[in-house]
Design an enzyme around this catalytic site. Structure first.
Site, mmCIF file in Angstrom:
data_model
loop_
_atom_site.group_PDB
_atom_site.id
_atom_site.type_symbol
_atom_site.label_atom_id
_atom_site.label_comp_id
_atom_site.label_asym_id
_atom_site.label_seq_id
_atom_site.Cartn_x
_atom_site.Cartn_y
_atom_site.Cartn_z
ATOM 1 N N LYS A 162 -33.798 36.941 -8.752
ATOM 2 C CA LYS A 162 -35.113 36.278 -8.771
ATOM 3 C C LYS A 162 -36.125 37.243 -8.125
ATOM 4 C CE LYS A 162 -37.220 31.759 -7.925
ATOM 5 N NZ LYS A 162 -36.923 30.328 -7.685
ATOM 6 N N GLU B 163 -33.670 13.682 -7.148
ATOM 7 C CA GLU B 163 -34.518 12.624 -6.572
ATOM 8 C C GLU B 163 -33.869 11.251 -6.697
ATOM 9 O OE1 GLU B 163 -35.547 15.036 -8.560
ATOM 10 O OE2 GLU B 163 -37.111 16.094 -7.471
ATOM 11 N N ARG C 120 -38.630 9.654 -11.499
ATOM 12 C CA ARG C 120 -37.252 9.503 -12.021
ATOM 13 C C ARG C 120 -36.367 8.661 -11.106
ATOM 14 N NH1 ARG C 120 -34.805 15.354 -12.845
ATOM 15 N NH2 ARG C 120 -36.311 15.233 -14.498
HETATM 16 C C1 LIG Z 1 -37.551 16.721 -11.059
HETATM 17 C C2 LIG Z 1 -38.091 17.979 -10.423
HETATM 18 N N1 LIG Z 1 -37.920 18.154 -9.111
HETATM 19 C C3 LIG Z 1 -38.392 19.262 -8.501
HETATM 20 C C4 LIG Z 1 -39.073 20.222 -9.230
HETATM 21 C C5 LIG Z 1 -39.670 21.422 -8.512
HETATM 22 N N2 LIG Z 1 -39.025 22.676 -8.944
HETATM 23 C C6 LIG Z 1 -39.547 23.440 -9.868
HETATM 24 S S1 LIG Z 1 -38.674 24.817 -10.151
HETATM 25 C C7 LIG Z 1 -37.552 24.385 -8.949
HETATM 26 C C8 LIG Z 1 -36.402 25.276 -8.632
HETATM 27 C C9 LIG Z 1 -35.699 25.648 -9.899
HETATM 28 O O1 LIG Z 1 -34.647 26.535 -9.585
HETATM 29 P P1 LIG Z 1 -33.861 27.202 -10.786
HETATM 30 O O2 LIG Z 1 -33.588 26.193 -11.811
HETATM 31 O O3 LIG Z 1 -32.713 27.893 -10.188
HETATM 32 O O4 LIG Z 1 -34.906 28.244 -11.412
HETATM 33 P P2 LIG Z 1 -35.348 29.673 -10.852
HETATM 34 O O5 LIG Z 1 -36.737 29.475 -10.288
HETATM 35 O O6 LIG Z 1 -34.353 30.105 -9.824
HETATM 36 O O7 LIG Z 1 -35.353 30.578 -12.043
HETATM 37 C C10 LIG Z 1 -37.886 23.179 -8.392
HETATM 38 C C11 LIG Z 1 -37.144 22.516 -7.296
HETATM 39 C C12 LIG Z 1 -39.248 19.989 -10.603
HETATM 40 N N3 LIG Z 1 -39.935 20.872 -11.380
HETATM 41 N N4 LIG Z 1 -38.744 18.886 -11.181
HETATM 42 MG MG LIG Z 2 -32.341 29.751 -9.592
#
Ligand SMILES: Cc1ncc(C[n+]2csc(CCOP(=O)(O)OP(=O)(O)O)c2C)c(N)n1
Ligand SMILES: [Mg+2]
Ligand SMILES: CC(=O)[C@@H](O)[C@H](O)COP(=O)(O)O
Length: 618
Positions: free
Chosen positions: A287, A371, A399
């Protein structure tokens, strides 16, 4: 070495021309794309680290598959900037997340290459399975539905509902796991640990290769030893390969693949494409790849405002915000109240809970992007007389509706929900505007809702919510900082009523709009229009004292930064026929908060104009 003919991304017909390039030319292109990402996000803000980590993966997907015939579904979609650049939006990319510009997430109405709406986590496999099933029903056996999901999104429950269903489906679904050990902050939970164990398979693959190369060069005994080792290795390999949960679910497993090695990626994706059954491709990435500050601190560079490229320093350093004030106040309360617990769904920093986490690690819980689980987990804590405070963004709380009713309300739990990002959030657009929480929370029995409009009221409401053990207490507040201009010396948790002689009309609001409504009243006074005002703080249940005050006026104009159906203004209007509602009647696109609020009629000028116009028509 022959000179590589450097491709000019601005002159290419994308994505079709990608297939004509050599790997070396694609690697050149990946470097150009990283420069575009860093340059654009440093100006517009957005999600940088996630996008830097998926440049090669996206390039490989678009070289092996044929969008839009092959449908690519990005989970959350915050990591799809390269996808947008490679699917005809390079010229518009400088408008990323700007007013009337392209979205920071996938939008089918923005491009045919955006197969499905994105923004909320863990939905991609379910959507891709729906698409793959439709392909099968329509006789399309050649194209694929591809879900690209991160390891953070892999902590969300809906993902497993999708995997469970997809694994045994006779469809052309491909699930690509982008594993980078990060959610927004470090990934958490047993799933993260399991995926990490799969990552070590990579070292196994590498070691295997080295050993075989050595044995190939070893005369006489090399071959028999290699066969002997290979047989024993196969046992090990089979144990590791067939230990993957995904194969047990019915997927053909491919990986792990180096997510920055284009050749390896394309081989793996070609192999996936050739298998006509559900496939799970495990890709390891970094990342923030390719930009030192983001590689060093991927959490900081997950979601950023504008910044200086040379240093990575943000242009604007936020002092306090509603989130940080809540987090710090909760810390103070946690000192005295040893039964107070704080819960987040992978949003520790976004919700301001990092202070509590540091001070009371044993009473802080990050449950991952889960959540629904978080609400029921809190209900479990409450059932044992602990006081859970779940801090969650308004749109992500959507959700957990059943858990609020079934697991919290029916059992009469006392819990606090800090509903952050309530109201218009701006840049993240439709999927993230916090405009529906009032509608769904007010339909949960035993619910009390506070909507403080400044930091002092926030602190007071937080104390009221924690102390009031009559049921579920929600305290909702906007993204960003308190911009109140008016006197906040006497914070209240019920309502503020300002009456002046001769006023014929009453204006009502709550939360962030209060500041602009007080300004609107000044504007109206300068136009010789006298108005009284009520600012609600405890917005639900309905306050009978407020009903009595409203009933005394010819007209009541209620301004509300929430979806009109199920709103507070709708509830008062159902009791007092003289109440006129001014709320939000649909989805709100991305843009700057103040511009969107003005377009919605909620700036001070616009509210003053509305009142003046309303009185003229009376
Ligand atoms: C239901 C929900 N909860 C929280 C989020 C906030 N959120 C957006 S991206 C993320 C982390 C995603 O991590 P990953 O899937 O590993 O993607 P990366 O950024 O590492 O590529 C979070 C918690 C969201 N978009 N949707
Ligand atoms: Mg990730
Ligand atoms: C992609 C996602 O859902 C989060 O990164 C979200 O964009 C964070 O929003 P804030 O910037 O308001 O914390």
């Amino acid at each position: 070495m022959s000179e590589i003919k450097k491709p000019d991304i601005y002159k290419m017909n994308l994505p079709a021309d990608l297939k004509k390039l050599s790997t070396a030319q694609c690697e050149e292109l990946c470097g150009d794309i990283r420069k575009i990402l860093i340059d654009t996000v440093s100006k517009n803000g957005g999600h940088l680290a996630s996008n830097l980590g998926t440049v090669e993966l996206t390039m490989a997907i678009h070289r092996v598959f044929e969008s839009p015939k092959d449908k690519i579904v990005w989970d959350v979609g915050h990591q799809a900037y390269t996808h947008k650049i490679l699917t005809g939006r390079l010229k518009e990319f400088k408008t990323l997340r700007q007013e009337n510009g392209i979205s920071g997430f996938c939008r089918p109405d923005e491009s045919v290459h955006d197969a499905f709406i994105s923004g909320h986590s863990s939905t991609s496999v379910s959507a891709a399975l729906g698409i793959a099933t439709a392909m099968k029903l329509s006789g399309d056996k050649t194209h694929h539905a591809i879900a690209v999901v991160g390891d953070g999104a892999s902590t969300g429950g809906e993902l497993y509902e999708g995997l469970n269903n997809a694994g045994k489906s006779d469809t052309n679904i491909i699930v690509i796991l982008n594993y980078n050990e990060m959610s927004i902050s470090k990934n958490v939970g047993g799933m993260a640990k399991y995926l990490s164990s799969m990552r070590t398979k990579e070292s196994y693959q590498r070691t295997k290769g080295k050993v075989e190369r050595i044995l190939d060069k070893t005369p006489v005994i090399g071959k028999p030893v290699k066969n002997a080792v290979r047989n024993s290795k196969n046992a090990v390999k089979n144990m590791i390969l067939h230990s993957t949960m995904f194969e047990d679910l019915g997927f053909h497993y491919i990986g792990p693949i180096d997510g920055h090695n284009l050749e390896e990626l394309e081989q793996g994706l070609m192999a996936a494409k050739a298998v006509n059954k559900p496939v799970f491709v495990h890709v390891n990435t970094i990342k923030g790849k390719g930009y030192a500050p983001a590689e060093a601190n991927p959490g900081e560079f997950h979601g950023v405002g504008s910044f200086e490229i040379k240093t990575g320093n943000p242009d604007v350093v936020l002092s306090d915000s509603f989130s940080s004030i809540m987090g710090k106040e909760l810390c103070e309360m946690g000192e005295k109240n040893k039964r107070l617990c704080a819960v987040t769904a992978a949003m520790k920093y976004g919700t301001g809970l990092q202070y509590f986490a540091k001070r009371f690690p044993e009473r802080f819980f990050d449950v991952g992007i889960a959540e629904e689980h978080a609400v029921t987990f809190c209900a479990g804590l409450a059932s044992m007389n602990y006081v859970p405070v779940f801090a969650v963004y308004s749109s992500f709380l959507q959700r957990s509706y059943d858990q609020l009713i079934h697991d919290m309300a029916i059992g009469g739990c006392h819990a606090v929900i800090c509903v952050d990002r309530a109201g218009i959030v701006g840049d993240d657009g439709e999927t993230h505007q916090g405009i529906f929480d009032v509608s769904f929370l007010t339909s949960v029995p035993n619910m009390r809702i506070y909507s403080p409009s400044n930091y002092d009221e926030l602190r007071l409401c937080l104390h009221k919510a924690v102390e009031d053990d009559s049921g579920i207490c929600a305290v909702r507040y906007p993204r960003g900082r308190d911009q109140s201009l008016y006197d906040t010396s006497d914070p209240v948790s019920t309502y503020v009523y300002r009456h002046i002689e001769g006023a014929k009309v009453l204006l009502v609001t709550y939360g962030r709009l209060a500041n602009d409504l007080f300004t609107a009243i000044e504007i109206l006074r300068n136009r010789d229009i006298k108005c009284d005002v009520i600012k609600l703080v405890n917005i639900f249940p309905i306050d009978n004292e407020v009903v009595d005050i409203m009933s005394a006026y010819d007209a009541v104009l209620f301004f509300e930064e929430a979806y009109y159906c199920g709103s507070i203004s709708e509830k008062y209007a159902s009791i007092c026929p003289n109440v006129a509602q001014f709320a939000i009647d649909g989805f709100v696109k991305h843009g700057k908060c103040d511009v969107l609020l003005d377009e919605l009629g909620f700036s001070a000028e616009k509210m003053a104009d509305t009142v003046e116009g309303f009185l003229k028509d009376e």
